[in-house]
Design a protein around this motif. Structure first.
Motif, short mmCIF file in Angstrom:
data_model
loop_
_atom_site.label_atom_id
_atom_site.label_comp_id
_atom_site.label_asym_id
_atom_site.label_seq_id
_atom_site.Cartn_x
_atom_site.Cartn_y
_atom_site.Cartn_z
N VAL A 4 -11.75 2.46 4.67
CA VAL A 4 -11.81 1.53 5.80
C VAL A 4 -10.66 1.87 6.74
CG1 VAL A 4 -11.31 -0.83 6.52
CG2 VAL A 4 -13.02 -0.42 4.77
N VAL A 6 -8.81 0.35 10.02
CA VAL A 6 -8.66 -0.86 10.84
C VAL A 6 -7.90 -0.47 12.10
CG1 VAL A 6 -7.81 -3.23 10.92
CG2 VAL A 6 -8.55 -2.25 8.73
N LYS A 80 -13.89 -8.94 5.70
CA LYS A 80 -14.76 -7.77 5.85
C LYS A 80 -14.32 -6.64 4.92
CE LYS A 80 -17.79 -7.21 8.16
NZ LYS A 80 -19.26 -7.24 7.92
N ILE A 81 -13.01 -6.46 4.76
CA ILE A 81 -12.51 -5.45 3.83
C ILE A 81 -12.98 -5.76 2.41
CG2 ILE A 81 -10.41 -4.55 2.72
CD1 ILE A 81 -9.00 -4.84 5.43
N LYS A 82 -12.89 -7.02 2.00
CA LYS A 82 -13.34 -7.41 0.66
C LYS A 82 -14.83 -7.16 0.49
CE LYS A 82 -9.85 -11.04 -0.05
NZ LYS A 82 -9.64 -12.51 -0.18
N VAL A 89 -7.44 1.60 2.42
CA VAL A 89 -7.48 1.01 3.76
C VAL A 89 -6.44 1.72 4.63
CG1 VAL A 89 -7.21 -1.06 5.16
CG2 VAL A 89 -8.18 -1.24 2.87
N ILE A 105 -3.31 -7.50 3.58
CA ILE A 105 -4.37 -6.88 2.78
C ILE A 105 -4.06 -7.06 1.30
CG2 ILE A 105 -5.50 -4.67 2.19
CD1 ILE A 105 -4.88 -3.81 5.11
N TYR A 109 -6.00 -3.08 -2.94
CA TYR A 109 -6.41 -1.98 -2.09
C TYR A 109 -5.20 -1.15 -1.66
CZ TYR A 109 -10.63 -4.83 -1.72
OH TYR A 109 -11.74 -5.57 -2.01
#
Length: 369
Positions: A4, A6, A80-82, A89, A105, A109
């Motif tokens: 991911v 960001v 959204k990350i979860k 990340v 976060i 992660y």
């Protein structure tokens, strides 16, 4: 591997160094057998797929300035990350809200932050920015550095700066350039010669005002000199006023924001690319100009001297318009030197191809997972 990213992001026309970096890096990573997700803020909630990328647009929690909604906006990103449940990340930038998000976060992660510029340093040159916003962003960045375990910077110069602010493991991965794409464009723009171009943000930190003052000096020796300024920013009106005050309306053209084919065609059509920054952590514009086969004349600050040397261009003393003027005059009067530097610059740019940069980045992901 599932990643991911960001960041600020634009689907079509990335604006500024950070967006350009993320646009090309994500595209290259996604071709490297990596399931790549981008989370970015927008005026809507939407998930789309583009060029093998999964892009997740997150609607902000309020229309209030982001400074006042950081915790709420960050919560939406974390959710959204979860939902995606990535292996790593990658947060791009330490301006708000990303400096806050990087700290929020969940520990499960692995997180790595790419630092494109240090807020505390850049704020010195952009004091016209909102004082409260700048101060809060500085504090959030400071705390983000304290918590960070892994950081990517674009140069050895930045690595030394970060070493004073964080105990994180710091990796050096330079910015890249899409040489293959640039090769497809031609010098199709009709320009007035001899010519110089600046392409980038019109902010005080970029030093375009110093270059305009240098043009005023150059004009005495080369009356037909022409300077093209491409970009937008808070200093545009001041730069236009300075141009008028110095009587340079016939020597300077403001092109507005340009990108893609128009940008590279302009680079290839002029004689010299100028980068007069007061501070520069890297300078993607330099790589783009070099990939277009153009000599670069640039200020001797930040990481610029590692890109621009006697083989690819000329360095000048930052904010010294007399030094800039004399070196531009010398280069404009030496066609053979310009051609030689342009060929060397084009060869050097190939060392920074995005495929190579993405491979280095993926190898770092593997290390921190």
């Amino acid at each position: 591997m599932k990643v991911v990213i960001v960041s600020d992001y634009s689907l079509n026309s990335p604006y500024g160094g950070l967006q350009t970096h993320v646009y090309h890096l994500a595209k290259a990573i996604s071709k490297n057998s990596v399931e790549t997700h981008i989370i970015t803020f927008s005026d809507r909630n939407e998930d789309i797929k583009s060029n093998n990328l999964n892009i997740h647009f997150i609607k902000r929690s309020s229309r209030l300035p982001m400074l006042f909604t950081i915790p709420f906006d960050a919560k939406n990103v974390i959710n959204k990350i979860k939902e995606i449940d990535p292996d790593v990340v990658h947060v791009q930038g330490t301006h708000y809200p990303y400096n806050y998000i990087s700290r929020a976060i969940p520990e499960k992660y692995p997180v790595i932050i790419t630092v494109h510029g240090i807020m505390a340093t850049e704020y010195k040159f952009n004091k016209g920015l909102n004082f409260i916003g700048g101060f809060i962003s500085y504090l959030l960045e400071k705390y983000a550095f304290r918590k960070a375990k892994n950081i990517i910077v674009c140069s050895e110069v930045m690595k030394k700066e970060i070493g004073k602010l964080s105990r994180a493991k710091v990796y050096v991965v330079p910015n890249g350039v899409d040489c293959k794409k640039i090769d497809n464009f031609s010098s199709s723009k009709v320009v007035i010669h001899p010519s110089i171009i600046y392409i980038g943000l019109l902010e005080k930190i970029k030093g375009v005002d110093t270059l305009i003052k240098a043009i005023n000096i150059i004009k005495d020796d080369i009356p037909e000199i022409h300077f093209y300024i491409a970009g937008k920013g808070s200093q545009e009106e001041n730069l236009r006023k300075l141009t008028k005050k110095l009587g340079l309306e016939n020597n300077i053209d403001f092109l507005g924001y340009i990108s893609g084919e128009e940008k590279y065609s302009n680079f290839k059509s002029v004689d010299i690319c100028a980068v007069p920054s007061r501070y520069e952590s890297f300078g993607i514009t330099i790589l783009e100009a070099m990939a277009c086969g153009k000599p670069v004349i640039a200020s001797n600050v930040g990481n610029i001297p590692s890109l621009v040397d006697e083989n690819t261009g000329i360095l000048f003393e930052s904010e010294n318009e007399k030094d800039i003027a004399q070196k531009i005059i010398n280069l404009l009067k030496n066609q053979d030197l310009r051609d030689k530097m342009g060929l060397n610059a084009e060869k050097r740019a190939k060392e920074f191809d995005w495929d190579k940069i993405s491979e280095k980045t993926v190898n770092i992901y593997k290390k921190i997972i």
